[in-house]
Design a protein around this motif. Structure first.
Motif, PDB file in Angstrom:
ATOM      1  N   GLN A  17       1.559  -1.255  -3.587  1.00 18.35           N
ATOM      2  CA  GLN A  17       1.130   0.134  -3.664  1.00 18.35           C
ATOM      3  C   GLN A  17       1.291   0.566  -5.115  1.00 18.35           C
ATOM      4  OE1 GLN A  17      -0.160   2.564  -1.410  1.00 18.35           O
ATOM      5  NE2 GLN A  17      -0.650   0.668  -0.349  1.00 18.35           N
ATOM      6  N   ILE A  18       0.172   1.000  -5.713  1.00 12.02           N
ATOM      7  CA  ILE A  18       0.124   1.315  -7.137  1.00 12.02           C
ATOM      8  C   ILE A  18      -0.298   2.762  -7.326  1.00 12.02           C
ATOM      9  CG2 ILE A  18      -1.187   0.820  -9.257  1.00 12.02           C
ATOM     10  CD1 ILE A  18      -1.259  -2.115  -8.334  1.00 12.02           C
ATOM     11  N   VAL A  19       0.274   3.420  -8.323  1.00 14.46           N
ATOM     12  CA  VAL A  19      -0.189   4.756  -8.690  1.00 14.46           C
ATOM     13  C   VAL A  19      -1.581   4.595  -9.282  1.00 14.46           C
ATOM     14  CG1 VAL A  19       0.226   6.805 -10.103  1.00 14.46           C
ATOM     15  CG2 VAL A  19       2.158   5.577  -9.087  1.00 14.46           C
ATOM     16  N   GLY A  20      -2.592   5.153  -8.587  1.00 15.66           N
ATOM     17  CA  GLY A  20      -3.982   4.837  -8.870  1.00 15.66           C
ATOM     18  C   GLY A  20      -4.421   4.990 -10.304  1.00 15.66           C
ATOM     19  N   GLY A  21      -4.032   6.054 -10.959  1.00 15.44           N
ATOM     20  CA  GLY A  21      -4.511   6.306 -12.306  1.00 15.44           C
ATOM     21  C   GLY A  21      -3.900   5.436 -13.374  1.00 15.44           C
ATOM     22  N   THR A  22      -2.953   4.546 -13.013  1.00 16.67           N
ATOM     23  CA  THR A  22      -2.274   3.724 -14.011  1.00 16.67           C
ATOM     24  C   THR A  22      -2.801   2.299 -14.068  1.00 16.67           C
ATOM     25  OG1 THR A  22      -0.504   2.897 -12.544  1.00 16.67           O
ATOM     26  CG2 THR A  22      -0.181   5.067 -13.563  1.00 16.67           C
ATOM     27  N   LEU A  23      -3.813   1.992 -13.279  1.00 16.34           N
ATOM     28  CA  LEU A  23      -4.303   0.614 -13.183  1.00 16.34           C
ATOM     29  C   LEU A  23      -5.298   0.326 -14.306  1.00 16.34           C
ATOM     30  CD1 LEU A  23      -4.050  -1.918 -11.413  1.00 16.34           C
ATOM     31  CD2 LEU A  23      -6.002  -1.099 -10.107  1.00 16.34           C
ATOM     32  N   THR A  24      -4.785   0.119 -15.508  1.00 12.07           N
ATOM     33  CA  THR A  24      -5.629  -0.139 -16.666  1.00 12.07           C
ATOM     34  C   THR A  24      -5.889  -1.627 -16.821  1.00 12.07           C
ATOM     35  OG1 THR A  24      -3.673  -0.193 -18.076  1.00 12.07           O
ATOM     36  CG2 THR A  24      -4.814   1.908 -17.875  1.00 12.07           C
ATOM     37  N   THR A  32       4.007   0.732 -10.303  1.00 15.04           N
ATOM     38  CA  THR A  32       3.965   0.146  -8.967  1.00 15.04           C
ATOM     39  C   THR A  32       5.037   0.779  -8.095  1.00 15.04           C
ATOM     40  OG1 THR A  32       3.187  -1.952  -9.879  1.00 15.04           O
ATOM     41  CG2 THR A  32       4.098  -1.997  -7.651  1.00 15.04           C
ATOM     42  N   ASN A  33       4.631   1.302  -6.947  1.00 20.48           N
ATOM     43  CA  ASN A  33       5.576   1.910  -6.010  1.00 20.48           C
ATOM     44  C   ASN A  33       6.211   0.901  -5.068  1.00 20.48           C
ATOM     45  OD1 ASN A  33       5.211   4.515  -6.981  1.00 20.48           O
ATOM     46  ND2 ASN A  33       3.579   5.000  -5.531  1.00 20.48           N
ATOM     47  N   PHE A  34       5.480  -0.197  -4.804  1.00 19.92           N
ATOM     48  CA  PHE A  34       5.963  -1.125  -3.776  1.00 19.92           C
ATOM     49  C   PHE A  34       5.292  -2.477  -3.935  1.00 19.92           C
ATOM     50  CE2 PHE A  34       5.156  -3.023   0.449  1.00 19.92           C
ATOM     51  CZ  PHE A  34       6.464  -3.213   0.895  1.00 19.92           C
ATOM     52  N   VAL A  35       6.084  -3.543  -3.780  1.00 17.17           N
ATOM     53  CA  VAL A  35       5.566  -4.911  -3.729  1.00 17.17           C
ATOM     54  C   VAL A  35       6.121  -5.548  -2.457  1.00 17.17           C
ATOM     55  CG1 VAL A  35       5.402  -7.146  -4.857  1.00 17.17           C
ATOM     56  CG2 VAL A  35       5.522  -5.060  -6.243  1.00 17.17           C
ATOM     57  N   SER A  36       5.245  -6.023  -1.588  1.00 14.65           N
ATOM     58  CA  SER A  36       5.672  -6.550  -0.300  1.00 14.65           C
ATOM     59  C   SER A  36       6.071  -8.022  -0.400  1.00 14.65           C
ATOM     60  CB  SER A  36       4.541  -6.415   0.729  1.00 14.65           C
ATOM     61  OG  SER A  36       4.956  -6.930   1.979  1.00 14.65           O
ATOM     62  N   SER A 223     -12.161  19.059   8.431  1.00 14.23           N
ATOM     63  CA  SER A 223     -13.374  18.260   8.656  1.00 14.23           C
ATOM     64  C   SER A 223     -13.875  18.317  10.085  1.00 14.23           C
ATOM     65  CB  SER A 223     -13.101  16.799   8.284  1.00 14.23           C
ATOM     66  OG  SER A 223     -12.199  16.200   9.205  1.00 14.23           O
ATOM     67  N   GLY A 224     -13.243  19.114  10.908  1.00 14.61           N
ATOM     68  CA  GLY A 224     -13.615  19.127  12.316  1.00 14.61           C
ATOM     69  C   GLY A 224     -13.394  17.789  12.987  1.00 14.61           C
ATOM     70  N   GLY A 225     -12.416  17.039  12.487  1.00 18.45           N
ATOM     71  CA  GLY A 225     -12.099  15.738  13.064  1.00 18.45           C
ATOM     72  C   GLY A 225     -13.034  14.618  12.685  1.00 18.45           C
ATOM     73  N   THR A 226     -13.959  14.874  11.730  1.00 16.24           N
ATOM     74  CA  THR A 226     -14.954  13.855  11.383  1.00 16.24           C
ATOM     75  C   THR A 226     -14.530  12.973  10.217  1.00 16.24           C
ATOM     76  OG1 THR A 226     -16.112  15.358   9.867  1.00 16.24           O
ATOM     77  CG2 THR A 226     -16.813  15.362  12.178  1.00 16.24           C
ATOM     78  N   MET A 227     -13.481  13.353   9.457  1.00 16.44           N
ATOM     79  CA  MET A 227     -13.031  12.573   8.315  1.00 16.44           C
ATOM     80  C   MET A 227     -11.738  11.850   8.661  1.00 16.44           C
ATOM     81  SD  MET A 227     -11.913  13.828   4.493  1.00 16.44           S
ATOM     82  CE  MET A 227     -13.342  14.912   4.367  1.00 16.44           C
ATOM     83  N   ASP A 228     -11.689  10.556   8.382  1.00 14.37           N
ATOM     84  CA  ASP A 228     -10.485   9.775   8.621  1.00 14.37           C
ATOM     85  C   ASP A 228      -9.603   9.771   7.378  1.00 14.37           C
ATOM     86  OD1 ASP A 228     -11.301   9.245  11.200  1.00 14.37           O
ATOM     87  OD2 ASP A 228     -12.315   7.386  10.650  1.00 14.37           O
ATOM     88  N   ALA A 229      -8.422   9.160   7.492  1.00 14.77           N
ATOM     89  CA  ALA A 229      -7.457   9.213   6.399  1.00 14.77           C
ATOM     90  C   ALA A 229      -6.710   7.897   6.260  1.00 14.77           C
ATOM     91  CB  ALA A 229      -6.464  10.345   6.639  1.00 14.77           C
ATOM     92  N   THR A 230      -6.371   7.570   5.015  1.00 14.43           N
ATOM     93  CA  THR A 230      -5.563   6.401   4.691  1.00 14.43           C
ATOM     94  C   THR A 230      -4.251   6.868   4.075  1.00 14.43           C
ATOM     95  OG1 THR A 230      -7.413   4.876   4.362  1.00 14.43           O
ATOM     96  CG2 THR A 230      -5.409   4.399   3.170  1.00 14.43           C
ATOM     97  N   VAL A 231      -3.165   6.218   4.484  1.00 15.29           N
ATOM     98  CA  VAL A 231      -1.836   6.529   3.946  1.00 15.29           C
ATOM     99  C   VAL A 231      -1.294   5.276   3.275  1.00 15.29           C
ATOM    100  CG1 VAL A 231       0.464   7.412   4.464  1.00 15.29           C
ATOM    101  CG2 VAL A 231      -1.488   8.112   5.873  1.00 15.29           C
ATOM    102  N   GLY A 232      -0.764   5.433   2.058  1.00 14.65           N
ATOM    103  CA  GLY A 232      -0.229   4.288   1.338  1.00 14.65           C
ATOM    104  C   GLY A 232       1.246   4.408   1.025  1.00 14.65           C
ATOM    105  N   SER A 233       1.558   4.895  -0.164  1.00 12.93           N
ATOM    106  CA  SER A 233       2.930   4.852  -0.680  1.00 12.93           C
ATOM    107  C   SER A 233       3.931   5.666   0.126  1.00 12.93           C
ATOM    108  CB  SER A 233       2.944   5.330  -2.140  1.00 12.93           C
ATOM    109  OG  SER A 233       2.240   4.437  -2.967  1.00 12.93           O
ATOM    110  N   ALA A 234       3.472   6.671   0.861  1.00  9.67           N
ATOM    111  CA  ALA A 234       4.392   7.488   1.667  1.00  9.67           C
ATOM    112  C   ALA A 234       4.862   6.763   2.924  1.00  9.67           C
ATOM    113  CB  ALA A 234       3.719   8.803   2.057  1.00  9.67           C
ATOM    114  N   LEU A 235       4.208   5.672   3.281  1.00  9.40           N
ATOM    115  CA  LEU A 235       4.425   5.013   4.562  1.00  9.40           C
ATOM    116  C   LEU A 235       5.620   4.060   4.510  1.00  9.40           C
ATOM    117  CD1 LEU A 235       2.845   5.129   7.252  1.00  9.40           C
ATOM    118  CD2 LEU A 235       1.577   3.114   6.497  1.00  9.40           C
TER     119      LEU A 235
END
Length: 261
Positions: A17-24, A32-36, A223-235
């Motif tokens: 899990q990486i902080v998105g804006g830092t991936l240069t 990096t928040n997490f390495v499995s 979204s009226g239930g029409t948009m799904d969601a992804t969870v990363g670093s909080a999980l």
């Protein structure tokens, strides 16, 4: 109802899990928040057993093909794959077990101009029904611009209802990371979610900043239930301490008793 779409983010062949804006490109500023210590196939099999379809495997740079193929083999047809997709290799990844291929950077030239001819080539290669357009974006004056090349390069394409209308003719779904809040666990980009939530023509998955179950409930409401969601670093599955994976599975199954850590 807004569904939880699981993810497997790969960097250097490992689930991270990486902080998105830092991936240069040079990796100097990478956070990096997490390495499995578990492989991509372990996560894919977990999602398969819990019936969490429609998740995505994202290859963040080189050295991830083997891990991605292992994940797809663990759940053929259950996961989408993105990262380095082109008209030349897209069918190869479908054959490897991906339900869809996810594309961003190959749709633009070096100056960030959208190339509709490349999009049409992708449709010819795998069909619009197998194509997910990743319009992950950053805030700019007056809205949001699609970001390519690991979210480092802003393109000319703005994320608007009009843009979605045009591109919807050439794909099955949209995936949109709010890159400015990705990996920060600081809450969703509510304005972006609200704008996207009012557009309801195709399936869409939002990622970025989700830090509590209530964020998913808010996405559902906007979204009226029409948009799904992804969870990363909080999980907790990825070392986070804010949301339990089991609670998201229970929510999806309509069970009660969900709690945050």
């Amino acid at each position: 109802m807004t569904r939880f779409r699981p993810c497997i983010d790969l960097h250097g062949g490992r689930v991270k899990q990486i902080v998105g804006g830092t991936l240069t490109q040079d990796g100097v500023s990478l956070r990096t928040n997490f390495v499995s210590d578990r492989g991509a196939a372990w996560y894919a099999d977990l999602y398969r057993r819990d019936g969490l379809s429609g998740g995505h495997v994202i290859k963040l740079g080189p050295g991830n093909d083997h891990a991605a193929r292992e994940a797809l083999a663990a759940w053929p047809g259950g996961l989408q794959v993105g990262g380095g997709m082109t008209p030349e290799n897209a069918e190869e990844w479908i054959s490897a077990g991906a339900s869809h291929v996810i594309v961003t950077s190959c749709l633009f030239d070096a100056e960030g101009t959208l190339r509709m001819d490349r999009l049409k080539d992708l449709v010819s290669a795998v069909g619009a029904e197998r194509l997910v357009l990743d319009l992950s974006c950053r805030r700019v004056q007056g809205g949001w611009a699609v970001a390519m090349n690991r979210w480092q390069t802003l393109t000319e394409l703005r994320v608007t209802a009009e843009t979605l209308d045009v591109l919807a003719e050439h794909c099955a779904e949209f995936l949109i990371h709010a890159a400015d809040v990705e990996g920060l666990c600081s809450g969703i980009d509510r304005e972006l979610v609200e704008m996207l939530g009012n557009w309801r023509r195709l399936p869409m998955t939002y990622a970025g900043g989700i830090s509590r179950i209530q964020d998913i409930d808010e996405i559902d409401a906007l979204s009226g239930g029409t948009m799904d969601a992804t969870v990363g670093s909080a999980l907790d599955l990825f070392g986070g301490g804010l949301i339990r994976y089991g609670d998201l599975v229970a929510r999806q199954r309509g069970k009660s008793g969900m709690e945050t850590v």
